[in-house]
Design a protein around this motif. Structure first.
Motif, PDB file in Angstrom:
ATOM      1  N   CYS A 234      39.094  49.766  23.922  1.00 27.85           N
ATOM      2  CA  CYS A 234      38.538  49.208  25.163  1.00 27.85           C
ATOM      3  C   CYS A 234      37.889  47.848  24.890  1.00 27.85           C
ATOM      4  O   CYS A 234      36.712  47.623  25.166  1.00 27.85           O
ATOM      5  CB  CYS A 234      37.518  50.164  25.764  1.00 27.85           C
ATOM      6  N   CYS A 265      40.763  57.318  28.319  1.00 24.01           N
ATOM      7  CA  CYS A 265      41.171  56.032  28.901  1.00 24.01           C
ATOM      8  C   CYS A 265      42.690  55.884  28.902  1.00 24.01           C
ATOM      9  O   CYS A 265      43.275  55.413  29.887  1.00 24.01           O
ATOM     10  CB  CYS A 265      40.526  54.876  28.138  1.00 24.01           C
ATOM     11  N   GLY A 283      39.939  49.363  28.653  1.00 26.66           N
ATOM     12  CA  GLY A 283      38.595  49.162  29.186  1.00 26.66           C
ATOM     13  C   GLY A 283      38.576  49.147  30.693  1.00 26.66           C
ATOM     14  O   GLY A 283      37.614  49.579  31.331  1.00 26.66           O
TER      15      GLY A 283
END
Length: 328
Positions: A234, A265, A283
């Motif tokens: 991220c 993620c 991110g």
């Protein structure tokens, strides 16, 4: 100091330049999360992230003589591209200091937008601030900070004004708003906008595990630092500590932070592609990961989350798509 007046002024300056990104939903996301999920896809913004809002806001507020000398920024990529595009629109020089380990796509894109890129060694502790101060003094450039700058915060807060308006259109009056969080400029800006225009919402910063400085700072009541500067996919939201300007705003307005894993993620990226036809970077997918996989930390039957960026290398995106093969 940033306030709602500055955010509204930034919105006026951004009219006709920044995109008004939509508010999206999918019954498949609702099923995973166990509540209604709405997504604000800033990956569809110019340069692929919300950072254009802050970059354009800052440059548009400079007087012409100062702006003509050029601007300086430091960033892992998204702020870099936002400032570079804004500088190109005004026809002024931009020098961007980027970590040598930033995704190649972000470095290439920043150069393609016409900026001069200066790389520094983040992994071995080289200070981007020191590099920047030297260049600023040498060339007379104006520094546009990535998050701890009132005009940048105000520009990023315009996304919050849109969320408030779009939520009203959907008949949503209360809920958690999850925001991908690094130094806190986006989070603080959105929180101030919602305080003014949608006070029934509570902003929640979402960060990567091991880089959850804002979450820990909100718990302790003081600015906490991360032990490492890099080492997580991220990259867009890896910052040393919350900003001096942003932290008091988040402390006043935000609910508890949420920390998400790299795997979560990647899974969120895969779901965003499959169900919303969106390309998110790791991110940028952190808030969606929080909404989908941390439901026990969220209150209410509706959650709104940002996808803050979509500038991802193909290799990482392939890892995200591979998670769809393992999905039930």
């Amino acid at each position: 100091m940033s306030d709602i007046t500055m955010i509204r002024a930034a919105a006026d300056r951004l009219k006709g330049h920044a995109r008004r990104t939509p508010l999206l939903s999918s019954p498949f996301l609702d099923e995973i999360a166990g509540r209604r999920v709405f997504v604000k896809p800033e990956c569809l913004q110019h340069t692929g992230s919300f950072k254009y809002r802050g970059g354009r806001s800052a440059l548009s507020a400079l007087d012409g003589e100062t702006r003509a000398k050029g601007v300086l920024a430091y960033s892992s990529g998204n702020h870099a591209q936002g400032v570079a595009k804004a500088a190109a629109e005004y026809g002024v020089p931009a020098v961007i200091i980027m970590p040598a380990d930033a995704p190649k796509l972000k470095i290439d894109n920043t150069r393609a937008l016409g900026a001069e890129v200066v790389l520094y060694d983040r992994e071995n502790g080289e200070s981007r601030e020191a590099v920047g101060e030297a260049l600023k003094a040498e060339r007379g450039l104006t520094l546009v900070k990535p998050f701890d700058e009132p005009l940048v915060i105000a520009g990023q807060g315009t996304c919050g004004l849109e969320i408030a308006e779009q939520a009203r259109e959907e008949g949503i009056e209360t809920g958690d708003v999850l925001v991908c969080c690094g130094g806190g400029g986006f989070t603080a800006g959105v929180a101030m906008a919602l305080e003014a225009d949608a006070p029934g919402f509570r902003v929640r910063p979402v960060e990567p595990e091991g880089f959850d400085d804002v979450t820990r700072s909100l718990e302790s009541g003081q600015r906490e630092s991360n032990a490492r500067a890099s080492g997580n996919i991220c990259d867009a939201i890896l910052t040393p500590a919350p900003g001096e300007i942003t932290f008091p705003i988040m402390q006043r307005l935000c609910g508890p932070g949420i920390a998400v894993s790299e795997d979560e993620c990647l899974r969120a990226m895969g779901v965003a592609f499959q169900r919303l036809k969106l390309v998110a970077e790791p991110g940028g997918a952190a808030a969606l990961a929080g909404a989908l996989y941390h439901g026990d930390e969220i209150e209410g039957d509706t959650v709104i989350c940002t996808i803050s960026g979509g500038n991802v290398d193909a290799q990482v995106f392939r890892r995200a798509l591979a998670t769809l093969d393992d999905a039930p």
